[in-house]
Design an enzyme around this catalytic site. Structure first.
Site, PDB file in Angstrom:
ATOM      1  N   ASP A 124     -28.650  32.686   4.417  1.00 52.23           N
ATOM      2  CA  ASP A 124     -30.022  32.282   4.717  1.00 52.23           C
ATOM      3  C   ASP A 124     -30.184  32.094   6.230  1.00 52.23           C
ATOM      4  OD1 ASP A 124     -32.462  31.028   4.981  1.00 52.23           O
ATOM      5  OD2 ASP A 124     -32.008  29.351   3.654  1.00 52.23           O
ATOM      6  N   ASP A 147     -41.127  39.319   4.039  1.00 52.22           N
ATOM      7  CA  ASP A 147     -41.908  39.240   2.811  1.00 52.22           C
ATOM      8  C   ASP A 147     -43.250  38.579   3.116  1.00 52.22           C
ATOM      9  OD1 ASP A 147     -42.955  38.642   0.239  1.00 52.22           O
ATOM     10  OD2 ASP A 147     -40.924  38.603  -0.593  1.00 52.22           O
ATOM     11  N   GLU A 223     -42.575  53.000   7.073  1.00 51.23           N
ATOM     12  CA  GLU A 223     -43.686  52.902   8.025  1.00 51.23           C
ATOM     13  C   GLU A 223     -44.362  54.257   8.224  1.00 51.23           C
ATOM     14  OE1 GLU A 223     -44.268  51.076  12.525  1.00 51.23           O
ATOM     15  OE2 GLU A 223     -42.350  50.884  11.502  1.00 51.23           O
TER      16      GLU A 223
END
Length: 242
Positions: A124, A147, A223
């Site tokens: 994390d 996200d 993208e």
């Protein structure tokens, strides 16, 4: 007793079976490791891998030089991060990703490409920033396509929040840059607002909002596809000024 609890790390508390509620900015999706990813993790983790329990790093000792350090949070499968590291041997790169298959893929590709200026964490990012990255040690922090948690009730899960922005400022050198990119316009607006109101930063945009995609950020397949469909991508760069 309360004082002792406060000094325990989250990991220690969890190991003792205590449940601590944390608002996560990600969902842990393990997925299956391919043979290649598993092999890369087994063979090259000692060379490329960093662990949270190692504590505070010394970048000069870690890389064996005094080159500037770029930190990327959430590198996915690592393709663009490896490309950036290969294209800029004069820089050192650290990547953080929670998903094991992505970490394995990144290590595998880095070895294929002969990249040796890259280290990775499987952990994390909030905990790595708190426990492992020295203050004032980074030239650039990159956060590309986090996200978006697009539902309003989930906005609290977005990683870019005032507290996070201040943490990044502390880890950057004065003059260092926090570079974000998103393809979700509402998130871009929220990022811009949080950064514009944060102390100690200056927007590098000439129009005081977004910047053109720098050449240093590779154009991803995702993208490219989005651009063909007319989707926007917003790059934001703020410099630490104090």
């Amino acid at each position: 007793m309360t004082e002792q609890k406060n000094h325990k790390t989250i990991e220690q508390a969890q190991q003792e079976g205590k449940y601590i509620r944390k608002v996560r900015s990600f969902v842990k999706r393990e997925g299956r490791l391919t043979n290649g990813q598993a092999k890369a993790l087994e063979q090259f983790w000692d060379v490329m891998g960093l662990s949270h329990n190692q504590g505070l790093i010394n970048p000069e000792a870690l890389f064996g030089n005094t080159n500037p350090v770029v930190l990327e949070i959430g590198f996915g499968m690592g393709k663009s991060l490896v490309e950036m590291a290969k294209n800029a041997p004069e820089l050192n790169f650290i990547g953080i990703e929670v998903h094991r298959p992505g970490v394995g893929a990144c290590i595998s590709l880095a070895q294929e490409e002969g990249v040796n200026n890259l280290k990775v964490y499987e952990h994390d990012a909030i905990e790595i920033l708190a426990d492992c990255i020295p203050d004032g040690s980074l030239t650039t922090v990159q956060l590309f396509f986090p996200d978006p948690w697009h539902k309003k009730k989930h906005h609290k899960r977005r990683i870019v929040q005032p507290e996070f922005v201040e943490t990044i400022r502390q880890k950057l050198k004065v003059g260092g840059v926090f570079h974000m990119a998103t393809d979700w316009e509402n998130y871009a607006e929220c990022m811009l607002e949080d950064m514009s109101t944060a102390p100690g930063y200056k927007n590098l945009s000439e129009t005081n909002d977004y910047v053109p995609r720098p050449d240093s950020r590779p154009l991803t397949k995702f993208e490219n596809r989005g651009q063909r469909l007319g989707h926007g991508v917003w790059d934001i760069q703020f410099q630490r000024v104090n």
